[in-house]
Design a protein around this motif. Structure first.
Motif, PDB file in Angstrom:
ATOM      1  N   THR A 187     -48.683 -13.748 -34.505  1.00  0.00           N
ATOM      2  CA  THR A 187     -48.786 -12.633 -33.576  1.00  0.00           C
ATOM      3  C   THR A 187     -48.186 -11.380 -34.190  1.00  0.00           C
ATOM      4  O   THR A 187     -47.312 -11.468 -35.070  1.00  0.00           O
ATOM      5  CB  THR A 187     -48.080 -12.944 -32.248  1.00  0.00           C
ATOM      6  OG1 THR A 187     -48.316 -11.880 -31.316  1.00  0.00           O
ATOM      7  CG2 THR A 187     -46.575 -13.131 -32.446  1.00  0.00           C
ATOM      8  N   ASP A 188     -48.637 -10.219 -33.736  1.00  0.00           N
ATOM      9  CA  ASP A 188     -48.055  -8.943 -34.153  1.00  0.00           C
ATOM     10  C   ASP A 188     -47.047  -8.448 -33.128  1.00  0.00           C
ATOM     11  O   ASP A 188     -46.415  -7.410 -33.336  1.00  0.00           O
ATOM     12  CB  ASP A 188     -49.160  -7.888 -34.291  1.00  0.00           C
ATOM     13  CG  ASP A 188     -49.913  -7.679 -32.984  1.00  0.00           C
ATOM     14  OD1 ASP A 188     -49.760  -6.629 -32.349  1.00  0.00           O
ATOM     15  OD2 ASP A 188     -50.678  -8.585 -32.599  1.00  0.00           O
ATOM     16  N   MET A 189     -46.888  -9.166 -32.036  1.00  0.00           N
ATOM     17  CA  MET A 189     -46.061  -8.695 -30.933  1.00  0.00           C
ATOM     18  C   MET A 189     -44.592  -9.020 -31.198  1.00  0.00           C
ATOM     19  O   MET A 189     -44.220 -10.186 -31.349  1.00  0.00           O
ATOM     20  CB  MET A 189     -46.533  -9.319 -29.622  1.00  0.00           C
ATOM     21  CG  MET A 189     -47.981  -8.991 -29.298  1.00  0.00           C
ATOM     22  SD  MET A 189     -48.568  -9.791 -27.795  1.00  0.00           S
ATOM     23  CE  MET A 189     -47.517  -8.983 -26.588  1.00  0.00           C
ATOM     24  N   THR A 190     -43.779  -7.991 -31.245  1.00  0.00           N
ATOM     25  CA  THR A 190     -42.357  -8.173 -31.504  1.00  0.00           C
ATOM     26  C   THR A 190     -41.643  -8.557 -30.213  1.00  0.00           C
ATOM     27  O   THR A 190     -42.016  -8.125 -29.112  1.00  0.00           O
ATOM     28  CB  THR A 190     -41.737  -6.887 -32.057  1.00  0.00           C
ATOM     29  OG1 THR A 190     -41.944  -5.823 -31.114  1.00  0.00           O
ATOM     30  CG2 THR A 190     -42.369  -6.504 -33.386  1.00  0.00           C
ATOM     31  N   GLY A 191     -40.627  -9.393 -30.360  1.00  0.00           N
ATOM     32  CA  GLY A 191     -39.828  -9.793 -29.208  1.00  0.00           C
ATOM     33  C   GLY A 191     -40.459 -10.859 -28.341  1.00  0.00           C
ATOM     34  O   GLY A 191     -39.903 -11.203 -27.291  1.00  0.00           O
TER      35      GLY A 191
END
Length: 547
Positions: A187-191
């Motif tokens: 995924t590219d989604m941080t957190g």
């Protein structure tokens, strides 16, 4: 692989930390609780027409709903990123800003002037080949973005075989977004904490890839297609491959029916763990199935390989829908494609297309630019472009006078080539009106205008003739897409919800009509002036707003 992964997906327990119950819902009574948006990469309407009578599983189920066999990715740039940008936004590339998979921005301070459609080049170290993944370049919201704004409990999820598929269909505000990076799902989604379902699916894929795979059995309907076809350009014959592979072979795993099985398993796992479709609000999951595209590129569209792929994806989708049925989810499905594709010219000639040919290997921005440089006594690349067609950019390091000379000479060189249909300048495209007629009636400049962005498009655009395959060297891929011709533009658009009656339609519509139609189905108001598409009045159960 199919049974193991889907069984694993069904067995995932709901994790309270990931499940997000809907709150403050404003869903319309009777609206579906889950929108399932499926894109089968490179699934042309030609393939759908050919196989529809014998696909009796998941695609067969959807064929019992509202079927538009003449859907169009109406724009010229029939590539993965632009195509996916239309499906859930209601907008053409001229509005989404996603004009191609790659374009050039000569204002970049980095040496790499290319830009990948789903990167953020502001990120340190990002390049067009080793890039950061981001929806930065998408200029418009997706259905999931709008729905999250309207219904605070709605979830927007994407799973795909390519990052650009997941990014362009989910948009700027996804709850979960997972895609294949060549080795595993990331995924590219941080957190975002990795859900248990994703960890389990990743492990299942790793276990499957670690095993040898024998060749698949060839169904009787595929046997007439199992003829090895020699190809030009240095590659091995194609047509009779049955997807046997050695343990650890990630390349051939991706170019096989196993790949879409893994993607669907991950999607099913997330639906179960997040309890999508079981809250008070409507949720959206976008699923990009990339196997058909990789197989089309690697083997062409009319051999045993594609036949095996389509029977497999039909079975996998059948399993996927039965799993949703077993959970009692009220879901609505739309299935389409980001673009179509053409078969290899060597087989097309055997099947009655004598003019099918591979592109001249010297018809590229690099080679034409070098010839223009020699002709005019110029230095530098002179031209930037991605291969033999599409947007071409004149080198901004040249003086304005030399830029004008180079542009005129390059356009003349392309127009003189017998494999080039036409060339349009950015001035011609900027002056053209956006088309309003049915997409099957569009002229070439209409198609090119629908892909034109004044900030990102080139100084001119090159269109190849019909049946010219842009792949000259075939040691990796043997076929591709990206043309303005209907084998690349025409795609199926299928809507299904339990209780729908079959409605087979021949009218021509666009993929940009999908988003406003889904919005109407869930009672989501959309500003018609902000999109290019229109709600489709022929979909049972959908009440389109007054125009």
């Amino acid at each position: 692989m199919r049974k193991v992964l889907l069984a694993a997906a069904a067995a995932i327990a709901v994790t309270p930390a990931c499940a997000q119950p809907a709150v403050q819902a404003t869903a319309v009574p009777g609206a579906p609780k889950l929108i399932v948006a499926l894109s089968i990469d490179q699934f042309s309407a030609d393939l759908y027409d050919e196989y529809r009578p014998v696909l009796l599983g998941g695609i067969g189920r959807l064929s019992q709903g509202t079927v538009f066999r003449n859907g169009y990715q109406s724009h010229n740039a029939t590539e993965t990123c632009p195509g996916h940008s239309t499906i859930m936004t209601g907008s053409r590339p001229s509005r989404t800003g996603i004009i191609a998979n790659y374009w050039y921005d000569q204002s970049q301070t980095r040496s790499d002037k290319g830009v990948y459609c789903s990167e953020d080049e502001r990120v340190a170290g990002s390049s067009s080949t080793a890039y950061s993944v981001s929806p930065y370049h998408l200029r418009v919201p997706t259905l999931g973005d709008l729905l999250k704004n309207a219904q605070s409990g709605s979830r927007n999820v994407a799973v795909a075989g390519k990052d650009r598929s997941a990014v362009m269909m989910s948009g700027h505000h996804a709850d979960q977004r997972w895609y294949w990076d060549g080795k595993t799902f990331v995924t590219d989604m941080t957190g975002v904490v990795m859900p248990r379902s994703v960890a389990a699916a990743k492990q299942a894929v790793s276990n499957a890839v670690a095993q040898d795979r024998p060749a698949l059995e060839l169904p009787a309907l595929c046997q007439p297609k199992a003829t090895a076809i020699p190809i030009e350009g240095g590659g091995a014959p194609v047509g009779a491959n049955r997807f046997g592979r050695k343990a650890g072979d990630l390349k051939n795993f991706r170019a096989s029916p196993e790949f879409d099985g893994a993607t669907l398993a991950l999607a099913a796992s997330l639906i179960e763990e997040m309890q999508l479709g079981r809250g008070a609000s409507t949720d959206v999951i976008s699923i990009g199935l990339s196997g058909t595209d990789v197989i089309g590129h690697t083997y062409g569209t009319e051999g045993a390989e594609m036949c095996l792929q389509l029977f497999s994806i039909d079975r996998d989708l059948g399993d996927f829908f039965r799993l949703l049925d077993s959970k009692g989810i009220d879901y609505m499905v739309v299935l389409t494609a980001d673009h179509g594709g053409q078969d290899i010219p060597e087989r097309k000639r055997l099947h009655g297309t004598p003019g099918a040919a591979r592109v001249d290997a010297k018809l590229t921005a690099k080679d034409v630019g070098a010839a223009v440089a020699a002709q005019l006594g110029l230095k530098g690349p002179v031209l930037y472009g991605d291969g033999s067609f599409g947007d071409m950019y004149v080198d901004r390091a040249l003086s304005p006078a030399d830029q004008a000379r180079a542009k005129a000479a390059a356009i003349a060189a392309f127009k003189a080539h017998p494999q080039v249909e036409t060339v349009f300048t950015r001035e011609q495209l900027a002056a053209a009106a956006s088309p309003t007629s049915p997409p099957n009636e569009w002229s070439l400049i209409d198609k090119a205008r629908a892909s034109f962005d004044p900030e990102r498009s080139g100084d001119f655009i090159v269109l190849l003739k019909r049946d010219v395959n842009p792949v000259a060297v075939t040691t990796s891929y043997v076929a591709t897409h990206g043309s303005p011709w209907d084998y690349d533009r025409r795609v199926p658009i299928l809507f299904w919800r339990r209780g729908m009656s079959q409605n087979l339609r021949n009218d021509s519509i666009e993929t940009v009509d999908i988003m406003p139609t889904l919005a109407a189905a869930i009672g989501l108001a959309v500003d018609q002036k902000s999109i290019d598409g229109e709600c489709l009045t022929g979909v049972q159960g959908v009440n389109c707003p007054a125009r």
